[in-house]
Design an enzyme around this catalytic site. Structure first.
Site, PDB file in Angstrom:
ATOM      1  N   CYS A 192       0.840  -1.199   0.000  1.00  0.00           N
ATOM      2  CA  CYS A 192       0.000   0.000   0.000  1.00  0.00           C
ATOM      3  C   CYS A 192       0.876   1.251   0.000  1.00  0.00           C
ATOM      4  O   CYS A 192       1.613   1.476  -0.947  1.00  0.00           O
ATOM      5  CB  CYS A 192      -0.953  -0.072   1.194  1.00  0.00           C
ATOM      6  SG  CYS A 192      -2.234   1.163   1.189  1.00  0.00           S
ATOM      7  N   HIS A 243      -3.173  -5.637   1.002  1.00  0.00           N
ATOM      8  CA  HIS A 243      -2.676  -5.747   2.368  1.00  0.00           C
ATOM      9  C   HIS A 243      -2.563  -7.206   2.786  1.00  0.00           C
ATOM     10  O   HIS A 243      -3.535  -7.787   3.271  1.00  0.00           O
ATOM     11  CB  HIS A 243      -3.640  -5.043   3.331  1.00  0.00           C
ATOM     12  CG  HIS A 243      -3.577  -3.565   3.265  1.00  0.00           C
ATOM     13  ND1 HIS A 243      -2.794  -2.821   4.113  1.00  0.00           N
ATOM     14  CD2 HIS A 243      -4.188  -2.682   2.448  1.00  0.00           C
ATOM     15  CE1 HIS A 243      -2.924  -1.540   3.831  1.00  0.00           C
ATOM     16  NE2 HIS A 243      -3.772  -1.410   2.823  1.00  0.00           N
ATOM     17  N   GLU A 255      -1.188  -8.351   5.357  1.00  0.00           N
ATOM     18  CA  GLU A 255      -1.354  -8.489   6.819  1.00  0.00           C
ATOM     19  C   GLU A 255      -2.825  -8.540   7.216  1.00  0.00           C
ATOM     20  O   GLU A 255      -3.159  -8.925   8.329  1.00  0.00           O
ATOM     21  CB  GLU A 255      -0.624  -7.345   7.532  1.00  0.00           C
ATOM     22  CG  GLU A 255      -1.356  -6.015   7.621  1.00  0.00           C
ATOM     23  CD  GLU A 255      -1.405  -5.232   6.302  1.00  0.00           C
ATOM     24  OE1 GLU A 255      -0.983  -5.767   5.248  1.00  0.00           O
ATOM     25  OE2 GLU A 255      -1.877  -4.074   6.330  1.00  0.00           O
TER      26      GLU A 255
END
Ligand code: ADP
Ligand code: MG
Lengths: 741, 88, 237, 88
Positions: free
Chosen positions: C86, C203, C205
């Site tokens: 990002c 993302h 994560e």
């Protein structure tokens, strides 16, 4: 007094929004005429916004206590205990007027303000929700406002890094000249690390931290006073502009300073800025404060003491620091590239003493500004318009010719249709806690390091409040709690945002008083304390008030995050059950608003005992693992709730349902009533579910089965609706976008 | 005809973007920047022949759409074909 | 494998990466302040999502000139890995460590949604062990994620197999409808020539636990940790 | 000394914002707008006395930070105190 200050007169006081009696009282309290700066202080702190002068007597009714309440109303935000050493901070605020003037910045700074309310308590914000009301969706102005408000919320929250997990968007012509932008925030704090807005410890230094001060949003009254005629351009207060980046720095710096123990008390400079902080903080602690304004970091030249005290520049905080720990605070804020300047100290004499370059410009007892602010008990009157509205019988209208068309129109109504257009512009996951994203009855977030989760929602059906403020407000509480129950949570606390017209009109004040009574009653019955809130009066344009809109924000706890439940059907073959009573009405319904453009009739009665039992039954079924989905029937009635259960999930699935007839078919399908929840039960759990419902002693019945590619609704054996999933999904998915896209 | 419309924040209104850029420039060693504000410029090709009339239309566009009257102010510049700009 | 998670003023996925690496993957991880340049103890640097410096000017522009980023080329030359997600991807492009740039989303709005990614290149240390053509699910959350590169750069990216992810449908079709931000040829993630610096808009994560809706993001880490072991902890410093 | 830095997308790179603004203007009846591109302008107050030297510094700032060489081009204008702009 500085040389440039205008002479204080009664006229000037009136221009500041004070009454003649209030001005007399100020003279009495001071024992002399106020200075110009003092007049500014009184006008700000005695304003409706700060002093709650018209609402205080009513707000006292609200139940605010419970064993798990760690902080009730009176601080920047309320706090409840979550167990495992954690506490949840919650609060909701309105930013209605600024958002109408400048939708993007108005909404953005609304988010900024509520975030500060949360982290000023020592908590890290973990989620926001936004409750929005706009006028006629067909009006291009509405489209402009929605676009601006949503992108303002999106920009501030996304940049700051807090997920948005829910909210509402509703439309009614009454909001045309006065949209509502209410934002709720929740934060997490260790139970033993809570901070308060108190100026304790005589001699402790007072620090100004954060962004620099400009002439932003200074009390509008300044403009009314004639003295500023020459050079008026320069003096004009300016719109507040948000800076989410600075706010993020402020968050990190404040939490770091708090963790180290250097901070004694802290308050955010929101409405009425430094004036508010420098009087409320010592007032809560029974101390005084002195400040030297020449030390305040400014970004504009020539600012007067009056302007510095009243500026509403964003992203600033006032800190009381433990004596001897000053350097620590400076170092932390320098690391985050923020100003941290000692501007004064806590005193023991109960006075607020303001100096500019050493010269005294104000000296007032802090209590005079706070505790001794006027409180009114103004007359209330039941509005004359209600009788005629109640006399209307929706069943006097003809039945719709085509029930399928009626359902599709309802699903495409902007208040009911999917709000994905809104929330896909919001980060929903930062923090990786969001277990249930926007799009179900409530947002659910896990508490890392525990097995727990919290659920949050905002709710209010203003049409019902308009027709019956007492019951409508109680319903808002009931609905919020029901949305939590559907998600598997037990309600912990309410934060409210009470949006009304002018309290100086007896009919409006009556609406307000009744709404408070309704909230109180419902909160008592459901055993949910109110721990924080906000009152927003004067929501009207040219004498036309908005619909009374008490928005209820609610947070609940799931002891086991695994209990979380979403609103959509999961698997073919699951039995569909309806828990709850049959009492429904088309009075004040979405059906009436959309198909007949009418707001009239009487909403169905709310029985709080039944409501409580239904919610308990739903939660019990969830905790026992007996349901795959749970969704409450709200706007649009049972037909809409069933359609949403079919299509709002990641994969659409059909249903075939036989509804018990409640009289006319429009009433059966679209009638709205409280305490009704649609659940789906896997076949293996059916027996257990049946016996559990029996134990809970709630009205309930199986009404159909999940499966197939259609939604089929039958009443008394005849098929009223048989629509393909594509048809209903299309109506629901495009209904909102067509007004904003 | 070519035209440029400048839209900038009114004086006194906080410009967080300008502040951040100024600080970043300082960090890179450009200390001569005393004040920096970030605005928008709309560069357009107009199908018009009368500069004064075009200017009137542009100002109207600004008031109606291009600038936010609450927070922004604007200036309009006409660049006659191939010519030098004429300041408003 | 030792990870460093960089914090710029305005970063917000730092804690999320830290949590996933430390709590889910149980790997050593520490935070690195943007002024720190001593990266000797680390094997992989994470540039997380967020709005570094508010993303004022251009996303990632100011952070792209920060001390820690200036120390990255050396770190990479010594065999270190870099993963920018990002804002991290934007920063890597701004710093010139990856080719191209990220422009404002074509729809001119912020987008937070789930996306499917078609795996083009399964030979990078981040994707080794995955199948080419495998579809991974990871969410995006950005306002400026439209990848752009000039035709020459694009040709070079293809020639060197530097395109790692393209946005696709759930079934793996790279279509216009599956492109959430108007990216050139649906590009969602690329690597440097050596394959040791990965930038992607999604993302990972946020896709590292079943409770969060999926674990495809973990695959990148597993692959990375695996490749290091395979190579016999080959980091040269 | 006052200066202006213009940063705009390179020709050939789509400018969806410009397209959206142009379309909105058309919707309001301004059909004379043939082409419209939105750029950034940074207006600065510089502590400098030599215009040419200042220009050099500004161009350096652009190359190092203010413009992205992949997608953007820039021009620098110096407005000598109270004077008219001198185009680059
Ligand atoms: N302004 C908004 N911001 C974020 N989420 C929203 C907003 N408006 C609606 N939603 C989401 O859309 C879903 C449906 O909203 P609504 O119909 O108001 O639900 P309910 O009647 O169950 O309260 C909810 O999950 C809600 O969180
Ligand atoms: Mg609901």
């Amino acid at each position: 007094m500085t040389a440039a200050d205008p002479k204080v007169t009664l006229d000037l006081a009136l221009a500041h929004g004070l009454t003649a009696e209030e001005y007399d009282r100020i003279i009495q309290l001071l024992g002399r005429e106020p200075t110009y700066t003092e007049l500014g202080l009184f006008s700000a702190l005695w304003s409706e916004h700060c002093a709650y002068k018209h609402s205080k007597v009513f707000l006292r009714l609200l139940p605010t206590k419970a064993p798990h309440v760690l902080q009730g109303p009176g601080e920047n935000a309320g706090i409840v205990d979550l167990g495992d050493g954690w506490a949840l901070v919650l609060k909701m605020e309105s930013h209605n007027h600024p958002s109408f003037i400048e939708p993007f910045q108005g909404a953005a700074t609304g988010v900024g303000g509520i975030l500060r309310d949360i982290f000023t308590m020592g908590a890290r914000p973990i989620a926001t929700l936004d409750s929005l009301r706009f006028g006629d969706p067909e009006d291009p102005k509405t489209r402009y406002l929605i676009g601006g408000v949503v992108s303002g919320i999106s920009w501030y929250g996304n940049c700051f890094g807090v997920p948005n997990v829910g909210g509402e968007v509703a439309f009614a012509p009454e909001y045309q000249g006065n949209p509502l932008v209410n934002v709720m925030c929740v934060g997490l704090v260790r139970r033993d690390r809570i901070f308060r807005a108190r100026a304790e410890g005589v001699g402790n230094p007072v620090f100004y931290v954060g962004a620099k001060t400009g002439r932003d949003g200074i009390h509008g009254a300044t403009m009314a006073s004639a003295v500023f005629e020459e050079g008026a351009e320069e003096r004009r207060p300016t719109v507040q502009v948000g800076d989410p980046f600075t706010e993020k720095m402020l968050l990190e710096a404040c939490l770091e300073a708090m963790a180290g123990g250097a901070v004694v008390g802290i308050q955010d400079m929101g409405a009425a800025g430094l004036a508010c902080c420098s009087s409320e903080m010592p007032s809560r602690a029974g101390t005084g404060m002195e400040v030297e304004l020449s030390r305040v970091p400014r970004r504009e030249t020539g600012m007067t003491p009056y302007e510095i005290m009243l500026s509403e520049s964003q992203e600033r905080m006032l800190l009381v620091v433990a004596q001897g720990r000053e350097e620590e605070v400076r170092t932390i804020f320098a690391k985050w590239e923020l100003d941290a300047v000692e501007i004064g100290r806590v005193t023991g004499d109960g006075l607020l003493r303001v100096r500019m370059d050493g010269q005294l410009v104000a000296e007032v007892a802090v209590r005079a500004l706070t505790e001794e602010a006027p409180v009114y008990e103004k007359p209330t009157a039941r509005p004359g318009w209600l009788a005629a509205l109640h006399a209307f019988d929706p069943l006097s209208l003809p039945e719709p010719a085509d029930y399928e068309a009626a359902l599709l129109r309802l699903l495409a109504a902007p208040t009911i249709a999917s709000k994905q257009w809104v929330y896909r512009q919001y980060d929903q996951q930062v923090g990786i806690n969001t277990l249930v994203l926007p799009g179900s009855d409530a947002g659910v977030l896990r508490i890392k390091g525990t097995s727990k989760a919290i659920a949050v929602t905002t709710d209010s059906n203003a049409r019902h409040v308009f027709l019956d403020p007492y019951q409508g407000a109680a319903l808002a509480v009931a609905e919020a709690a029901r949305n939590l129950a559907c998600s598997g949570a037990r309600p912990l606390a309410v934060t409210d945002c009470l949006n009304f017209g002018s309290p100086e009109r007896p009919e409006i004040l009556w609406q307000f008083a009744e709404a408070i009574r309704g909230i109180s009653e419902a909160c008592r019955a459901l055993e949910i304390p109110v721990v924080s809130g906000n009152v927003s009066f004067y929501n009207e344009t040219e004498g036309e008030a908005i619909l009374p809109t008490p928005v209820i924000g609610m947070a609940g706890l799931l002891e086991d995050a695994g209990w979380r439940t979403t609103q959509w059907f999961k698997s073919a073959g699951d039995r569909i059950a309806l828990i709850g009573p049959d009492a429904v009405s088309l009075g004040g319904s979405e059906y009436l608003a959309i198909l007949d453009r009418r707001l009239a009739g009487r909403p169905a009665p709310l029985d709080l005992r039944v409501e409580r039992d239904v919610q308990a039954a739903c939660r019990a079924a969830i905790e026992a693992g007996l349901v795959s989905s749970a969704h409450d029937a709200a706007e649009g009635g049972l037909a809409v709730a069933l359609a949403e259960a079919c299509i709002s999930g990641p994969e659409a699935v059909g249903a075939e349902v036989e509804l018990p007839s409640l009289g006319r078919h429009d009433l059966t399908l679209f009638g709205e009533g409280p305490s009704r929840i649609v659940v789906s039960v896997p076949p293996r759990a059916q027996r257990h579910f049946e016996s559990l419902m029996g134990e809970c002693q709630v009205p309930w019945r199986f009404i159909g089965t999940v499966g197939d590619e259609r939604l089929t609704l039958k009443v008394g054996g005849s098929v009223l609706v048989s629509l393909s999933l594509d048809q209903i999904a299309h109506a629901w998915r495009t209904g909102f976008d067509r007004y904003v896209g | 005809m070519r035209a440029r419309v400048f839209v900038r924040l009114k004086r006194g209104i906080l410009d967080p973007q300008g502040t951040a850029v100024k600080r970043a420039l300082e960090g890179l060693g450009y200390r001569e920047v005393q004040d920096l504000r970030v605005g928008r410029v709309l560069e357009m090709e107009l199908d018009a022949t009368q500069p004064d009339q075009a200017r009137g239309r542009l100002e109207e566009m600004c008031r109606r759409l291009l600038a936010n009257p609450v927070t922004e102010e604007f200036t309009v510049e006409i660049v006659e074909d191939g010519g030098r700009p004429r300041l408003a | 494998m030792r990870f460093g998670v960089v914090i710029f003023p305005g970063t917000w996925s730092d804690c999320d990466f830290h949590y996933v690496i430390g709590e889910v993957l149980r790997q050593p991880v520490k935070y690195i302040w943007h002024r720190d340049t001593d990266l000797r103890e680390l094997d992989c640097m994470i540039l997380p999502g967020g709005f570094s410096y508010g993303d004022y000017l251009r996303a990632g522009a100011i952070a792209g000139r920060s001390p820690v980023v200036e120390a990255l080329p050396d770190f990479v030359a010594r065999g270190g890995f870099v993963l920018g997600s990002c804002n991290g991807f934007q920063i890597l492009c701004e710093a010139g460590m990856l080719p191209g740039a990220l422009l404002r989303n074509e729809c001119l709005q912020y987008r937070c949604q789930s996306t499917s990614l078609f795996l083009e290149n399964a030979e990078t240390p981040f994707t080794r062990g995955l199948r080419p053509g495998q579809v991974l699910k990871m969410p995006i959350s950005h306002g400026e994620g439209k990848y752009y590169a000039d035709p020459d750069t694009l040709r070079a990216l293809k020639a060197r197999n530097q395109i790692v992810f393209r946005y696709c449908t759930e079934s793996g079709d790279v279509t216009k409808e599956a492109n959430p931000n108007g990216s050139l040829e649906n590009i969602g993630g690329i690597v440097n020539e050596a394959g040791t610096v990965l930038g992607l808009m999604p993302h990972p994560e946020r896709a590292a636990e079943t409770a969060m809706g999926g674990t495809d993001g973990l695959l990148l880490f597993h692959s990375l940790i695996g490749s290091l072991v395979e190579d016999g902890s080959a980091l040269k410093r």
